[in-house]
Design an enzyme around this catalytic site. Structure first.
Site, mmCIF file in Angstrom:
data_model
loop_
_atom_site.group_PDB
_atom_site.id
_atom_site.type_symbol
_atom_site.label_atom_id
_atom_site.label_comp_id
_atom_site.label_asym_id
_atom_site.label_seq_id
_atom_site.Cartn_x
_atom_site.Cartn_y
_atom_site.Cartn_z
ATOM 1 N N GLY A 47 2.428 -0.910 12.954
ATOM 2 C CA GLY A 47 1.784 0.422 12.792
ATOM 3 C C GLY A 47 2.676 1.354 13.806
ATOM 4 C CE LYS A 101 -4.715 -0.720 1.435
ATOM 5 N NZ LYS A 101 -5.426 -0.586 2.612
ATOM 6 N N GLY A 134 5.122 -6.187 9.965
ATOM 7 C CA GLY A 134 4.713 -7.421 10.298
ATOM 8 C C GLY A 134 5.096 -8.439 9.338
HETATM 9 P P1 ADP Z 1 4.761 -4.944 6.164
HETATM 10 O O1 ADP Z 1 3.503 -5.690 6.928
HETATM 11 O O2 ADP Z 1 6.025 -5.523 6.161
HETATM 12 O O3 ADP Z 1 4.502 -3.484 6.631
HETATM 13 P P2 ADP Z 1 2.841 -4.717 4.069
HETATM 14 O O4 ADP Z 1 1.606 -5.007 4.672
HETATM 15 O O5 ADP Z 1 2.799 -3.181 3.442
HETATM 16 O O6 ADP Z 1 4.217 -4.941 4.590
HETATM 17 O O7 ADP Z 1 2.824 -5.437 2.511
HETATM 18 C C1 ADP Z 1 2.868 -6.895 2.672
HETATM 19 C C2 ADP Z 1 2.225 -7.273 1.380
HETATM 20 O O8 ADP Z 1 2.625 -6.940 0.313
HETATM 21 C C3 ADP Z 1 2.895 -8.937 1.228
HETATM 22 O O9 ADP Z 1 1.490 -9.850 1.716
HETATM 23 C C4 ADP Z 1 3.390 -9.122 -0.211
HETATM 24 O O10 ADP Z 1 2.687 -10.131 -0.893
HETATM 25 C C5 ADP Z 1 2.545 -7.767 -0.949
HETATM 26 N N1 ADP Z 1 3.556 -7.518 -2.258
HETATM 27 C C6 ADP Z 1 4.633 -6.962 -2.374
HETATM 28 N N2 ADP Z 1 4.811 -6.877 -3.318
HETATM 29 C C7 ADP Z 1 3.797 -7.142 -4.225
HETATM 30 C C8 ADP Z 1 3.300 -6.533 -5.432
HETATM 31 N N3 ADP Z 1 4.364 -6.374 -6.637
HETATM 32 N N4 ADP Z 1 2.235 -7.159 -5.956
HETATM 33 C C9 ADP Z 1 1.416 -7.322 -5.014
HETATM 34 N N5 ADP Z 1 1.475 -7.349 -3.710
HETATM 35 C C10 ADP Z 1 2.772 -7.158 -3.379
HETATM 36 MG MG MG Z 2 1.544 -5.893 6.702
#
Ligand code: ADP
Ligand code: MG
Length: 399
Positions: free
Chosen positions: A378, A201, A354
């Site tokens: 968060g 996101k 996470g």
């Molecule tokens: P974090 O929890 O580490 O902050 P996020 O929640 O922002 O990370 O994002 C994690 C998700 O992003 C994972 O489930 C992963 O599959 C997804 N993701 C990573 N690269 C892509 C991509 N190119 N297209 C779609 N989803 C993606």
């Molecule tokens: Mg996440």
């Protein structure tokens, strides 16, 4: 902010706000089972210290999205059982209503767990008086408050902020470590200071980019975030993740980076797929050659090398967000490469997020090679956004 070492706890009752918001799945006998007890383990240094020092413990935490009333699926029963196993001593689970009598009957060294605090609507109420009424009930159970749930310190909630104002308080080991690591990074990072951002996101993380762009030396962008940047450069991104309403903001960041001499790196090649599936057809293409109908699901091999080279000689590396859809084996390589480059680097390395932390475990990178893996996605993001975290600020008021 006081730490545990500043407290006299022998013979006292200590209220600990922990973060035991663990993932659960349905168990074989109709009950719920914990699928990852990492958050419970992360609290053990604080809990065992307090137990060994002769305190009686009352632990408060929440589980899932309880909405102010009891639901059996979100009971802390599995948490009480698992915590008891890890401590090697029974943990008594009690409702908030029964807590005063239960706590009074326990001895120094005993542990009481209060049932999911979000079963009480006052915990998350926007009305200060309601939260304060709950906080007063919690404070009446104990002599001292210890804040050890880093995952909730960005929340202004009864068991996080209001109760801290009613008792002498201190940060537990976990909160102390998180606050020290992130505080150090934000005030005086060893340079080059490199931030790696990915995940799904863009809009969630815009605030982080906005704040960090004035502080970092290098910003490496991968994962689902990258496609909005690539689109902002005028490239076609096919069916890749795209937040079209953020294109102007992203262009603004790119200009700011240029003006400030921040090295902003985007993927130069991409692993594309014809479907969001582990068995999709895949190809590696240059970042400006994503065909219509295909989607980018990982950074390509040249990007992995590029990013690794920018991590290698860093002084500080903070990573939030996977580089690709690491949950599917064909799209895990980019995330593995970044994690491995961080593990191999002599920089201070921090993972916030996470899914990024989960990726390191799933992909079997040695967790011991990172300086710090945050327990609060968060909260760590808000730290990087430069926001004041109410659950930390209240400890600094020094009650
Ligand atoms: P974090 O929890 O580490 O902050 P996020 O929640 O922002 O990370 O994002 C994690 C998700 O992003 C994972 O489930 C992963 O599959 C997804 N993701 C990573 N690269 C892509 C991509 N190119 N297209 C779609 N989803 C993606
Ligand atoms: Mg996440």
């Amino acid at each position: 902010m006081k730490s545990l070492d500043d407290l006299e706890v022998a013979g006292r009752t200590v209220l600990v706000r922990a973060d035991f918001n663990v993932p659960l799945a349905d168990g074989p006998d109709g009950g719920r089972v914990i699928t990852d007890d990492g958050r419970i383990r992360a609290a053990l240094p604080t809990l065992t210290y307090l137990i060994d020092a002769g305190a009686k413990l009352v632990i408060v935490c929440h589980l899932g999205r309880a909405k102010g009333e009891f639901v059996p699926e979100l009971s802390l029963l599995p948490v009480a059982d698992r915590l008891g196993e890890l401590l090697g001593a029974p943990v008594r689970l009690t409702s908030l209503a029964d807590a005063p009598a239960v706590v009074a009957a326990e001895q120094p060294g005993d542990v009481v767990l209060v049932e999911n605090i979000r079963f009480d609507a006052r915990e998350t109420s926007k009305v200060a008086e309601e939260r304060q009424a709950l906080a007063a009930e919690l404070a009446a159970l104990a002599d001292i408050y210890v804040s050890d749930g880093f995952g909730v310190v960005h929340r202004n909630q009864a068991s996080v902020t209001d109760v801290a104002r009613l008792l002498p308080n201190a940060a537990g080991r976990l909160v102390h470590k998180e606050a020290t690591v992130f505080g150090g990074i934000m005030s005086d990072p060893a340079r080059p200071f490199v931030v790696v951002l990915g995940g799904s996101k863009v809009s969630d993380k815009l605030g982080v980019i906005g704040n960090l762009i004035t502080r970092v030396d290098r910003l490496l962008i991968g994962g689902g975030m990258a496609y909005t940047f690539l689109a902002a450069m005028g490239y076609g991104v096919g069916n890749s993740l795209l937040e079209a309403d953020q294109l102007d903001t992203v262009r603004g960041f790119m200009e700011q980076a240029k003006e400030r001499g921040v090295e902003l790196l985007l993927p130069v090649d991409i692993v594309i797929a014809d479907a969001f599936a582990a068995d999709a057809a895949t190809e590696v293409v240059d970042a400006d050659k994503i065909p219509d109908g295909w989607m980018g699901l990982d950074i390509g091999p040249r990007t992995r090398e590029l990013f690794a080279s920018r991590i290698e000689d860093a002084g500080t590396v903070v990573w939030n967000g996977p580089m690709g859809v690491f949950e599917m084996e064909p799209f895990a390589g980019g995330t593995l490469a970044v994690a491995q480059a961080m593990a191999d680097s002599s920089a201070l390395t921090v993972i916030g997020g996470g899914d990024s932390a989960a990726a390191v475990r799933i992909l079997d990178v040695d967790e011991g090679k990172f300086t710090h893996i945050s327990t609060g996605g968060g909260a760590s993001l808000e730290f990087l956004e430069g926001k004041t975290l109410p659950g930390l600020a209240v400890l600094e008021e020094g009650a």
